[in-house]
Design an enzyme around this catalytic site. Structure first.
Site, PDB file in Angstrom:
ATOM      1  N   GLU A  97       0.982  -1.661  -0.044  1.00 42.46           N
ATOM      2  CA  GLU A  97      -0.041   0.041   0.161  1.00 42.46           C
ATOM      3  C   GLU A  97       0.815   1.442   0.146  1.00 42.46           C
ATOM      4  O   GLU A  97       2.475   1.410   0.202  1.00 42.46           O
ATOM      5  CB  GLU A  97      -0.763  -0.545   1.488  1.00 42.46           C
ATOM      6  N   HIS A 148      -2.103   3.419   8.886  1.00 40.84           N
ATOM      7  CA  HIS A 148      -3.615   1.794   8.671  1.00 40.84           C
ATOM      8  C   HIS A 148      -3.074   0.839   8.998  1.00 40.84           C
ATOM      9  O   HIS A 148      -2.402  -0.023   8.576  1.00 40.84           O
ATOM     10  CB  HIS A 148      -3.166   2.497   6.796  1.00 40.84           C
TER      11      HIS A 148
END
Length: 302
Positions: A97, A148
């Site tokens: 990511e 995250h």
């Protein structure tokens, strides 16, 4: 108060400005996803609300999704050009990511940034820390630390986030820091009892401004406060005006199915009221003209 004096007060008060900082898990953002018209339109409208937005879960391997999104955002929003700052791809395996900051470059600039050095490999996606300038004399810069977490290690990662804060505050000699992102800090991923034992909850000075119990998920079947914003620093806290999740399906009149094409999360936002900064800003030509017209009434002849 006489009418001219009241008008002058309103003119000067309106020189203040709000500054909105946002975080959004865009749920597996790829080029194919942003190329869909409704997805692009909705993402652009969400981004245009924010002076700084940090997108999470950007998984585009082509490198084309963010430039396309930036181009459409700058076409849509007339309040000034946006720029972006992207982290490297982060992850432990083939699944990677990227954190991406979108920011209004006429209001703020990136002063410095780095990926946290996660020597112990605690984080699945280590924080991409950035220091931004602010149009404020009281708070001229602010550090953002997005994260995250992975649902399987929420407690471990959030406890390590406290160590990140300590390093960041020492690195830039600043206590004014905002921690934000999809922390997965609720429901099955983290019980309230375990949440309240985190150092970010027990140590003084941390203010969790997205309230426990506020839903940050799109699905009607879920009610979880996964996405969070945590403020630290007296100057930062003194400028806080509002903090909330942005219910974009309701605001944009989307069905749940349509909204889930965008994300299963709401963005979370904080608005800093820079009027409280007492910063000295140049008066606009309009204000100067009004002052010249009012001057005979404000200063009557003897």
């Amino acid at each position: 108060m006489h009418y001219p004096t009241a008008l002058l007060f309103l003119i000067l008060a309106n020189g203040a400005q709000a500054f909105r900082i946002c975080a959004f898990n865009a749920q597996r953002l790829t080029l194919a996803k942003v190329a869909r018209e409704q997805v692009m339109d909705t993402l652009v409208r969400i981004l245009a609300r924010c002076d700084i937005m940090v997108l999470q879960e950007v998984v585009d391997s082509s490198g084309s999704a963010i430039p396309l999104l930036l181009r459409e955002l700058n076409r849509f929003d007339g309040s000034g050009p946006y720029s972006t700052l992207s982290s490297p791809q982060l992850g432990r395996s083939t699944y990677m990511e990227t954190y991406v900051y979108f920011y209004r470059s006429h209001k703020t600039q990136v002063l410095s940034s780095y990926v946290y050095n996660d020597e112990d490999d605690v984080f699945a996606r280590e924080p991409f820390v950035a220091q931004f300038s602010l149009p404020s004399n009281v708070l001229p810069s602010l550090v953002l630390v997005p994260l995250h977490t992975t649902p399987k290690a929420v407690e471990k990662e959030l406890n390590a986030l406290y160590d990140v804060f300590l390093e960041v505050s020492q690195h830039w000699q600043s206590k004014d820091v905002i921690l934000l992102g999809d922390f997965n800090a609720d429901c099955a991923s983290l019980t309230k009892k375990r949440l309240d034992k985190l150092e970010l909850r027990t140590e003084p000075g941390f203010h969790w401004v997205i309230a426990d119990g506020e839903d940050t998920t799109v699905r009607a079947s879920t009610h979880c406060t996964y996405d969070r914003v945590v403020l630290h620093g007296e100057r930062c806290r003194s400028l806080l005006h509002t903090a909330a999740a942005f219910d974009f399906p309701t605001s944009f009149q989307l069905t749940e199915e349509e909204a889930l094409n965008i994300s299963d999360h709401y963005p979370v936002e904080v608005e800093l009221k820079l009027s409280q900064a007492h910063s000295v800003q140049p008066l606009s030509l309009t204000v100067l003209l009004l002052l010249s017209l009012l001057s005979p009434q404000l200063c009557p002849a003897a």
